[in-house]
Design a protein around this motif. Structure first.
Motif, PDB file in Angstrom:
ATOM      1  N   ALA A 230      -2.313 -12.786  -1.984  1.00  0.00           N
ATOM      2  CA  ALA A 230      -0.951 -12.826  -1.432  1.00  0.00           C
ATOM      3  C   ALA A 230      -0.031 -11.889  -2.201  1.00  0.00           C
ATOM      4  N   LEU A 231      -0.190 -11.833  -3.519  1.00  0.00           N
ATOM      5  CA  LEU A 231       0.604 -10.904  -4.317  1.00  0.00           C
ATOM      6  C   LEU A 231       0.174  -9.462  -4.070  1.00  0.00           C
ATOM      7  N   ASN A 232      -1.116  -9.262  -3.862  1.00  0.00           N
ATOM      8  CA  ASN A 232      -1.642  -7.919  -3.664  1.00  0.00           C
ATOM      9  C   ASN A 232      -1.012  -7.232  -2.462  1.00  0.00           C
ATOM     10  N   VAL A 233      -0.645  -8.016  -1.461  1.00  0.00           N
ATOM     11  CA  VAL A 233       0.020  -7.459  -0.277  1.00  0.00           C
ATOM     12  C   VAL A 233       1.344  -6.801  -0.668  1.00  0.00           C
ATOM     13  N   ARG A 234       1.969  -7.304  -1.744  1.00  0.00           N
ATOM     14  CA  ARG A 234       3.260  -6.790  -2.204  1.00  0.00           C
ATOM     15  C   ARG A 234       3.111  -5.874  -3.421  1.00  0.00           C
ATOM     16  N   HIS A 235       1.932  -5.360  -3.640  1.00  0.00           N
ATOM     17  CA  HIS A 235       1.688  -4.571  -4.852  1.00  0.00           C
ATOM     18  C   HIS A 235       2.596  -3.345  -4.930  1.00  0.00           C
ATOM     19  N   MET A 236       2.820  -2.678  -3.819  1.00  0.00           N
ATOM     20  CA  MET A 236       3.691  -1.504  -3.803  1.00  0.00           C
ATOM     21  C   MET A 236       5.119  -1.885  -4.196  1.00  0.00           C
ATOM     22  N   GLN A 237       5.642  -2.951  -3.577  1.00  0.00           N
ATOM     23  CA  GLN A 237       6.999  -3.373  -3.895  1.00  0.00           C
ATOM     24  C   GLN A 237       7.117  -3.785  -5.353  1.00  0.00           C
ATOM     25  N   LEU A 238       6.111  -4.498  -5.856  1.00  0.00           N
ATOM     26  CA  LEU A 238       6.137  -4.937  -7.250  1.00  0.00           C
ATOM     27  C   LEU A 238       6.054  -3.753  -8.209  1.00  0.00           C
ATOM     28  N   ALA A 239       5.328  -2.711  -7.806  1.00  0.00           N
ATOM     29  CA  ALA A 239       5.234  -1.516  -8.645  1.00  0.00           C
ATOM     30  C   ALA A 239       6.613  -0.897  -8.854  1.00  0.00           C
TER      31      ALA A 239
END
Length: 268
Positions: A230-239
């Motif tokens: 679930a977090l991996n889907v937001r990896h770009m935003q988190l980066a």
């Protein structure tokens, strides 16, 4: 192009298009923003790392993540939580023990690879837009072979996140005792975002459950894999968010250490 002699009956000849791309939207905007954003962050971080000043607020035990852990002889004693065992030469960053691994972790990150391949190398700059290079060799030659070491840099980033977490905890214990201010909120926010970005890494997802054949036999790992996915889907935003929280934490501590303004305190 299929020749007239071999073209199937009834098939039309491929149109001869002189333009490099038929896209009429602003496909160049995203790569441009990426170049500006990453370049600005790298310039700011480089200046701060080699400034060797305004990184520690002794009154509240605030240590900027750009200088954590501070391990050179130049470090203020209170900021050196793990000792001072490297020479204090100007060319050596005060956080020389961790900065190279953090840089390599980000450089080999799957999202960042896509970002700088498309923006800085134009390889390719966007979908349906030709590559900026005549040949494509993939990641089969030096230095791009080093991208395969991303998993090991992930391990190092995990340790560094633990160190940043320890710094954030220590910041609640000032010389006057327990204290809580805006700086604590910023440091904790940065740590939370760093952990979210780190564990949302594709390598972390694979380590947790990528090689399992039967999730039903590993319910704990399956739940962990589901959470990381679930977090991996937001990896770009988190980066991008973590670039912002790192810069925010550093700038706030620099401003306090330089005396530009005082910390907003809630307790002590």
């Amino acid at each position: 192009m299929t020749s007239t002699a071999t073209r199937p009956r009834g098939a039309r000849a491929r149109a001869a298009i002189a333009a490099k791309t038929l896209r009429t939207d602003r496909w160049w905007f995203a790569p441009l923003i990426t170049v500006i954003g990453l370049s600005a962050w790298v310039v700011y971080a480089t200046v701060r790392v080699f400034m060797h000043d305004f990184y520690w607020v002794a009154d509240y035990h605030y240590l900027t993540p750009f200088y954590s852990p501070c391990v050179t002889e130049r470090c203020v004693e209170g900021a050196a939580h793990f000792g001072r065992f490297l020479p204090g030469w100007w060319i050596i960053p005060d956080a020389a023990l961790t900065l190279p691994f953090l840089l390599l972790f980000r450089l080999t990150c799957y999202y960042y690879r896509k970002a700088y391949y498309r923006s800085f190398w134009l390889s390719p700059p966007a979908c349906a837009v030709p590559d900026g290079h005549k040949e494509y060799g993939g990641e089969t030659r030096f230095p791009l072979l080093g991208q395969n070491l991303h998993r090991y840099f992930f391990y190092a980033a995990t340790i560094i996140s633990l160190i940043n977490t320890w710094d954030a905890i220590l910041a609640f214990h000032s010389p006057k005792g327990f204290g809580f201010g805006l700086g604590n909120i910023i440091l904790v926010l940065n740590v939370v975002m760093l952990w979210a970005y780190t564990i949302s890494c594709h390598s972390c997802r694979h380590i947790i459950g990528g090689r399992l054949k039967h999730f039903s036999k590993h319910p704990v790992r399956y739940r962990a894999w589901t959470f990381v996915s679930a977090l991996n889907v937001r990896h770009m935003q988190l980066a991008w968010i973590t670039l912002g929280t790192l810069a925010l934490a550093d700038f706030y501590i620099m401003a306090l250490a330089a005396g530009w303004f005082s910390d907003l305190r809630f307790i002590n």
